[in-house]
Motif scaffolding. Structure first.
Motif, PDB file in Angstrom:
ATOM      1  N   LYS A   1       0.968  -1.268   0.101  1.00  0.00           N
ATOM      2  CA  LYS A   1       0.026  -0.152   0.002  1.00  0.00           C
ATOM      3  C   LYS A   1       0.818   1.096   0.121  1.00  0.00           C
ATOM      4  CE  LYS A   1      -3.633   0.472  -0.146  1.00  0.00           C
ATOM      5  NZ  LYS A   1      -4.528   0.977  -1.369  1.00  0.00           N
ATOM      6  N   VAL A   2       1.892   1.169   0.892  1.00  0.00           N
ATOM      7  CA  VAL A   2       2.703   2.357   0.817  1.00  0.00           C
ATOM      8  C   VAL A   2       3.703   2.520  -0.192  1.00  0.00           C
ATOM      9  CG1 VAL A   2       4.590   3.357   2.494  1.00  0.00           C
ATOM     10  CG2 VAL A   2       2.561   2.075   3.409  1.00  0.00           C
ATOM     11  N   PHE A   3       4.265   1.536  -0.794  1.00  0.00           N
ATOM     12  CA  PHE A   3       5.352   1.491  -1.825  1.00  0.00           C
ATOM     13  C   PHE A   3       4.880   1.237  -3.176  1.00  0.00           C
ATOM     14  CE2 PHE A   3       8.505   3.159   0.863  1.00  0.00           C
ATOM     15  CZ  PHE A   3       8.163   2.244   2.166  1.00  0.00           C
ATOM     16  N   GLY A   4       3.554   0.745  -3.149  1.00  0.00           N
ATOM     17  CA  GLY A   4       3.091   0.336  -4.525  1.00  0.00           C
ATOM     18  C   GLY A   4       3.696  -0.856  -5.171  1.00  0.00           C
ATOM     19  N   ARG A   5       4.459  -1.747  -4.374  1.00  0.00           N
ATOM     20  CA  ARG A   5       5.160  -2.888  -4.777  1.00  0.00           C
ATOM     21  C   ARG A   5       5.108  -3.921  -3.541  1.00  0.00           C
ATOM     22  NH1 ARG A   5       8.321  -3.203  -9.685  1.00  0.00           N
ATOM     23  NH2 ARG A   5       8.912  -1.087 -10.412  1.00  0.00           N
ATOM     24  N   LEU A   6       4.587  -5.354  -3.923  1.00  0.00           N
ATOM     25  CA  LEU A   6       4.587  -6.307  -2.918  1.00  0.00           C
ATOM     26  C   LEU A   6       6.030  -6.594  -2.860  1.00  0.00           C
ATOM     27  CD1 LEU A   6       1.719  -7.760  -4.807  1.00  0.00           C
ATOM     28  CD2 LEU A   6       2.012  -7.806  -2.155  1.00  0.00           C
ATOM     29  N   LEU A   7       6.359  -7.098  -1.240  1.00  0.00           N
ATOM     30  CA  LEU A   7       7.388  -7.732  -1.124  1.00  0.00           C
ATOM     31  C   LEU A   7       7.570  -9.164  -1.705  1.00  0.00           C
ATOM     32  CD1 LEU A   7       8.151  -6.348   2.459  1.00  0.00           C
ATOM     33  CD2 LEU A   7       9.400  -5.965   0.480  1.00  0.00           C
ATOM     34  N   ASP A   8       8.746  -9.901  -1.722  1.00  0.00           N
ATOM     35  CA  ASP A   8       8.489 -11.130  -2.555  1.00  0.00           C
ATOM     36  C   ASP A   8       8.115 -12.049  -1.293  1.00  0.00           C
ATOM     37  OD1 ASP A   8      10.569 -13.689  -2.739  1.00  0.00           O
ATOM     38  OD2 ASP A   8       9.521 -12.992  -4.615  1.00  0.00           O
TER      39      ASP A   8
ATOM     40  N   TRP B   1      15.195  -4.559  -1.183  1.00  0.00           N
ATOM     41  CA  TRP B   1      16.057  -4.085  -2.363  1.00  0.00           C
ATOM     42  C   TRP B   1      15.441  -4.727  -3.457  1.00  0.00           C
ATOM     43  CZ3 TRP B   1      18.623  -6.535  -6.094  1.00  0.00           C
ATOM     44  CH2 TRP B   1      19.436  -5.917  -6.923  1.00  0.00           C
ATOM     45  N   TYR B   2      15.160  -6.050  -3.468  1.00  0.00           N
ATOM     46  CA  TYR B   2      14.518  -6.551  -4.672  1.00  0.00           C
ATOM     47  C   TYR B   2      13.017  -6.477  -4.926  1.00  0.00           C
ATOM     48  CZ  TYR B   2      12.906 -10.533  -7.302  1.00  0.00           C
ATOM     49  OH  TYR B   2      12.230 -11.570  -8.512  1.00  0.00           O
ATOM     50  N   SER B   3      12.459  -5.981  -4.124  1.00  0.00           N
ATOM     51  CA  SER B   3      11.029  -5.570  -4.533  1.00  0.00           C
ATOM     52  C   SER B   3      11.025  -3.996  -4.943  1.00  0.00           C
ATOM     53  CB  SER B   3      10.376  -5.198  -2.992  1.00  0.00           C
ATOM     54  OG  SER B   3       9.388  -4.423  -3.036  1.00  0.00           O
ATOM     55  N   SER B   4      12.202  -3.217  -4.607  1.00  0.00           N
ATOM     56  CA  SER B   4      12.171  -1.985  -5.397  1.00  0.00           C
ATOM     57  C   SER B   4      12.562  -2.039  -6.947  1.00  0.00           C
ATOM     58  CB  SER B   4      13.154  -1.153  -4.661  1.00  0.00           C
ATOM     59  OG  SER B   4      14.371  -1.410  -4.710  1.00  0.00           O
ATOM     60  N   LYS B   5      13.254  -3.062  -7.184  1.00  0.00           N
ATOM     61  CA  LYS B   5      13.376  -3.197  -8.730  1.00  0.00           C
ATOM     62  C   LYS B   5      12.550  -3.987  -9.219  1.00  0.00           C
ATOM     63  CE  LYS B   5      17.818  -1.630  -8.825  1.00  0.00           C
ATOM     64  NZ  LYS B   5      17.852  -0.947  -7.402  1.00  0.00           N
TER      65      LYS B   5
END
Lengths: 297, 199
Positions: free
Chosen positions: A108-115, A184-188
């Motif tokens: 919700k906060v960053f727009g991408r899920l964590l793996d 880090w992975y999620s941000s990419k």
């Protein structure tokens, strides 16, 4: 408090209130279990952390109520038993809950899920590590190892359990690296979260991820505890606000004012007049700039 | 509800800025409450040095108290002037409030320096520590208020303090009256109600 030697009345009072805390705590534990009862549980990473939270927090609570009895507390106080108790409550309870929240609300906060796989790896590492670190502390505490020391005579036979605790701590450290790698992975390459990646029921999942700065373009009328799962649970919220939404723009003057305060009090503590004056000046300028900043959308 | 910069949404019937400021005043009450409580805890227990009975000048401080009280009156008149759009008297009364506040600060500066000359400093005894921290903190608050009022005065001179800005002046007024009330409490507790040293 039971080891301060304040007498029977004080012991009774502190023992009694410590035991009384167990009652609402027990109610909460049953609440959380009831929340899960009958539901379709999906064992995603946040759920794993939440279940671990309930379990480890309960263990911490049990060792806590053992402190409530004056005679047992005289044995346990200032030993590693207390350390075990507080870490089960704070780490096993609080921190596990925080990790669960991180995984849950990250999209919700960053727009991408964590793996998810890295998340599960993080979970199992931290769960095993945490128990390996802190469970032996119950035992070495009862066997007499005092708090706030890390050395002890070899003949006490505590070496093995202390070593296990050390390994557990290293595992916890490793798990944190996994979390950082996940971030880090999620941000990419993280999977983009839509409005509601978990299919959740509550209001925050009605908006995009991340939500617009104004959050809700109009205030919806909500008629259900689970608005997103109820037909007609909430009124429509348009994606584009019907009239311009007034949101103050960001500003760095509040932070500058804080810097001024820090400098001022550093000057006061170090008895440096010019530092204090400089800090006061920075503070005054920042407050004026902040107050007179134009109000933008 | 204020008519100032576009919609200041309020759901309580009161301007949100006013409510926010009352919340801040609440926190200030806690601050001064602790300082006054500390003063009261240590009152009469100084081991050495000038005692309140010896060193406090009640007639002089009564004058400064009166000055501060009159400044609050001027503040009320300033707000009334701004609300009816009377820029001339807004300037007059804002200047009066700030001026009377500055006179109060002058009295405080005189008193502090006189005490130091008579041998009472912040580190002399319990009375010195608690007195100077309490009244010093209050004095700083008065100073901030004077700066705030001076800013409003400058705005008035630039014709930017119309009746649409009355909420700004009202909030400044809240702050000023609060500072005044705190002084009433300090004056009563420190100067007027004096118990002798513990036996």
């Amino acid at each position: 408090m039971l080891a301060t030697g304040m007498g029977a009345v004080a012991d009774s009072y502190f023992g009694a209130v410590s035991m009384l805390i167990a009652i609402p705590t027990g109610v909460k534990i049953l609440n959380w279990i009831a929340t899960m009862w009958g539901g379709q549980i999906r064992l995603a990473t946040p759920m794993l952390f939440s279940i671990a939270f309930i379990m480890l927090f309960t263990i911490g609570g049990i060792s806590g109520v053992m402190h409530a009895s004056p005679p047992t507390d005289l044995q346990q106080t200032d030993t590693y038993f207390v350390v075990a108790h507080i870490h089960y409550v704070l780490f096993g309870g609080g921190f596990m809950g925080i990790f669960g929240a991180i995984y849950y609300w990250w999209p919700k906060v960053f727009g991408r899920l964590l793996d998810e796989r890295l998340g599960k790896l993080h979970f199992w590492l931290v769960f095993i590590g945490m128990n390996l670190t802190f469970f032996p502390m119950h035992l070495i505490g009862l066997l007499g190892m005092p708090r706030r020391v890390y050395t002890y005579p070899a003949e006490l036979g505590l070496g093995g359990m202390n070593f296990a605790a050390t390994i557990g701590a290293l595992i916890i450290g490793l798990s944190t690296l996994v979390l950082i790698a996940n971030i880090w992975y999620s941000s990419k390459h993280g999977e983009k979260a839509g409005k509601n990646p978990w299919g959740a029921a509550t209001l925050e999942w009605a908006m995009s991820s991340p939500p617009p700065v104004y959050n809700f373009s109009v205030i919806p009328e909500v008629s259900s505890r689970l608005p997103l799962w109820t037909v007609g649970g909430m009124t429509e919220v348009p994606d584009v606000p019907p009239e311009p939404v007034h949101v103050p723009a960001g500003s760095y003057w509040p932070a500058m004012a804080a810097v001024g305060i820090v400098v001022f009090f550093t000057g006061a503590l170090t008895q440096s007049l010019w530092l204090a004056v400089a800090g006061g000046a920075v503070l005054a300028v920042s407050v004026f700039k902040w107050a007179f900043e134009p109000f933008e959308m | 509800m204020s008519t100032a910069v576009t919609a200041h949404y309020t759901s309580t019937g009161q301007d949100t800025r006013k409510i926010a400021f009352w919340t801040f005043i609440g926190s200030e009450c806690l601050l001064f409450g602790t300082l006054i409580a500390t003063y009261l805890s240590y009152e009469g227990r100084s081991v050495v040095g000038p005692t309140p009975q010896e060193i406090l000048n009640i007639p002089l401080t009564s004058v400064s108290t009166f000055v501060l009280l009159m400044s609050s009156l001027a503040m009320v008149l300033a707000l009334a002037a701004v609300q009816r759009g009377d820029n001339l008297y807004a300037k007059v009364w804002l200047a009066t409030t700030a001026g009377l506040g500055s006179i109060f600060l002058g009295f405080q500066a005189f008193e502090f320096t006189a005490f130091v000359h008579e041998g009472l400093t912040i580190s002399t005894n319990l009375f010195g520590s608690t007195f100077f921290v309490l009244t010093g903190c209050h004095g700083l608050h008065v100073l901030v208020g004077v700066i705030w009022l001076s800013t409003l005065l400058i705005l008035a001179f630039r014709n930017k303090l119309g009746s649409d800005k009355s909420m700004n002046v009202e909030i400044a007024g809240l702050y000023w009256h609060f500072v005044d009330v705190v002084w009433i409490v300090i004056f009563t507790v420190v100067y007027l109600i004096q118990r002798g040293p513990a036996a």
